[in-house]
Design an enzyme around this catalytic site. Structure first.
Site, PDB file in Angstrom:
ATOM      1  N   PHE A 176      27.357  66.431  11.944  1.00 17.85           N
ATOM      2  CA  PHE A 176      28.687  67.060  12.092  1.00 17.85           C
ATOM      3  C   PHE A 176      29.830  66.124  11.708  1.00 17.85           C
ATOM      4  O   PHE A 176      30.906  66.156  12.291  1.00 17.85           O
ATOM      5  CB  PHE A 176      28.900  67.564  13.524  1.00 17.85           C
ATOM      6  CG  PHE A 176      27.773  68.415  14.023  1.00 17.85           C
ATOM      7  CD1 PHE A 176      27.561  69.680  13.493  1.00 17.85           C
ATOM      8  CD2 PHE A 176      26.911  67.951  14.995  1.00 17.85           C
ATOM      9  CE1 PHE A 176      26.512  70.469  13.939  1.00 17.85           C
ATOM     10  CE2 PHE A 176      25.870  68.729  15.447  1.00 17.85           C
ATOM     11  CZ  PHE A 176      25.651  69.999  14.916  1.00 17.85           C
ATOM     12  N   ARG A 177      29.584  65.242  10.753  1.00 19.55           N
ATOM     13  CA  ARG A 177      30.603  64.280  10.299  1.00 19.55           C
ATOM     14  C   ARG A 177      31.021  63.318  11.401  1.00 19.55           C
ATOM     15  O   ARG A 177      32.049  62.645  11.302  1.00 19.55           O
ATOM     16  CB  ARG A 177      31.859  64.985   9.749  1.00 19.55           C
ATOM     17  CG  ARG A 177      31.566  65.975   8.662  1.00 19.55           C
ATOM     18  CD  ARG A 177      31.921  65.421   7.297  1.00 19.55           C
ATOM     19  NE  ARG A 177      31.195  66.202   6.286  1.00 19.55           N
ATOM     20  CZ  ARG A 177      30.925  65.768   5.075  1.00 19.55           C
ATOM     21  NH1 ARG A 177      31.322  64.593   4.688  1.00 19.55           N
ATOM     22  NH2 ARG A 177      30.265  66.508   4.232  1.00 19.55           N
ATOM     23  N   LEU A 178      30.251  63.256  12.464  1.00 23.09           N
ATOM     24  CA  LEU A 178      30.574  62.304  13.524  1.00 23.09           C
ATOM     25  C   LEU A 178      29.780  61.028  13.253  1.00 23.09           C
ATOM     26  O   LEU A 178      28.772  60.740  13.891  1.00 23.09           O
ATOM     27  CB  LEU A 178      30.273  62.900  14.906  1.00 23.09           C
ATOM     28  CG  LEU A 178      31.131  64.143  15.188  1.00 23.09           C
ATOM     29  CD1 LEU A 178      30.771  64.765  16.525  1.00 23.09           C
ATOM     30  CD2 LEU A 178      32.614  63.786  15.171  1.00 23.09           C
ATOM     31  N   HIS A 179      30.249  60.305  12.258  1.00 18.31           N
ATOM     32  CA  HIS A 179      29.527  59.130  11.791  1.00 18.31           C
ATOM     33  C   HIS A 179      29.652  57.987  12.792  1.00 18.31           C
ATOM     34  O   HIS A 179      30.574  57.950  13.597  1.00 18.31           O
ATOM     35  CB  HIS A 179      30.096  58.690  10.445  1.00 18.31           C
ATOM     36  CG  HIS A 179      30.317  59.824   9.507  1.00 18.31           C
ATOM     37  ND1 HIS A 179      29.295  60.626   9.065  1.00 18.31           N
ATOM     38  CD2 HIS A 179      31.449  60.315   8.950  1.00 18.31           C
ATOM     39  CE1 HIS A 179      29.787  61.552   8.245  1.00 18.31           C
ATOM     40  NE2 HIS A 179      31.095  61.390   8.180  1.00 18.31           N
TER      41      HIS A 179
END
Ligand SMILES: Cc1cc2nc3c(=O)[nH]c(=O)nc-3n(C[C@H](O)[C@H](O)[C@H](O)COP(=O)(O)O)c2cc1C
Length: 200
Positions: A176-179
Site C-alpha cells: 500500500f505504498r507504505l514503504h
C-alpha cells in the site's frame, strides 16, 4: 526501534554489503551501479552512473578519470551523493558524504586487476573532453598500446574516490505504498550514528 528482517543490524556498511549481495543474485546487469550526484561551482547538480567497487568499513569507493567533469566537481566541492536502485528487489540505498581521492596502492591494485583493454582505455580517453571522432579515439588507443606496452601503469589522471558518508538511507518497497525507510545519520564523519525510521 522496530527494525528487523532485511533492516537488521547496527552497521550500515554491513547492511549495504548484504543488500548488494542479494542484488547480485537477482539483477540482470551491474548490480553495483550507482547514480552519482555532484554539483558544479554554481551549485547546479550533475548525475551519472558509475560502478561501486568497494564497500569498506566506513566508506564507499568508485573509480574514474580525475580530469572528468565529475572528477573536477568532486575535487572542488569535496562532496557527493549517490543512489543505488534495484528493480528486482524494489529497494534503494541513498548516500551523502565527503569525498577524497584514493590514488595510492589500493588504486594501483584495482587498476592492475582490470583487463589490458580497460587499462589502455584509461590512458587513451580524456574523459568528458570533446572528441572529434570515434576514429580519433581508436587511433589514440592504438598509440598508447605501443607506448605503454602490455603492462601499463595506472595513469596519474585515473584513480578512486572514497565517499565517507554522513547519511545512509535504506528504503524497501512496502504494501500500500507504505514503504520502510531507515536513515543512519551523523553530524560528521567519525561521530556516532543516529538511526531513525522515516515516513515513506
Ligand atoms: C552502468 C554504467 C556504469 C558506469 N561506470 C563508470 C565508472 O565506474 N567510472 C566512470 O568514470 N564512468 C562510468 N560510466 C560512465 C559515466 O556514466 C559517465 O558517462 C562518465 O564517467 C563521464 O561522466 P562526467 O562527464 O560527469 O565526469 C558508467 C556508465 C554506465 C551507464
Amino acid at each position: 526501534m522496530d527494525r528487523s528482517g532485511i533492516f537488521a543490524g547496527e552497521d550500515p556498511f554491513a547492511l549495504a554489503r548484504a543488500w548488494l549481495a542479494e542484488a547480485e543474485k537477482t539483477e540482470p546487469n551491474d548490480p553495483n551501479a550507482i547514480a552519482l550526484a555532484t554539483v558544479d561551482p554554481e551549485g547546479l547538480p550533475n548525475v551519472r552512473m558509475v560502478l561501486l567497487k568497494e564497500i569498506e568499513a566506513d566508506a564507499f569507493v568508485f573509480y574514474t578519470n580525475y580530469g572528468s567533469t565529475k572528477g573536477q566537481e568532486i575535487d572542488s566541492s569535496g562532496k557527493a551523493a549517490f543512489v543505488m536502485h534495484w528493480k528486482t528487489l524494489r529497494r534503494q540505498i541513498r548516500v551523502r558524504g565527503l569525498v577524497s581521492r584514493e590514488e595510492g596502492a589500493q588504486a594501483d591494485e584495482y587498476f592492475a586487476s582490470r583487463s589490458l583493454k580497460s587499462r589502455l582505455g584509461a590512458w587513451a580517453s580524456q574523459q568528458s573532453q570533446p572528441l572529434s571522432s570515434r576514429e580519433a579515439l581508436m587511433a589514440e588507443a592504438a598509440k598508447v598500446a605501443v607506448t605503454k606496452g602490455p603492462n601499463p601503469p595506472r595513469p596519474p589522471h585515473w584513480g578512486g574516490f572514497r565517499i565517507r558518508p554522513v547519511e545512509i538511507e535504506f528504503w524497501a518497497d512496502g504494501a500500500f505504498r507504505l514503504h520502510d525507510r531507515f536513515r543512519w545519520s551523523r553530524v560528521s564523519v567519525g561521530e556516532n550514528w543516529l538511526v531513525q525510521r522515516l515516513n515513506p
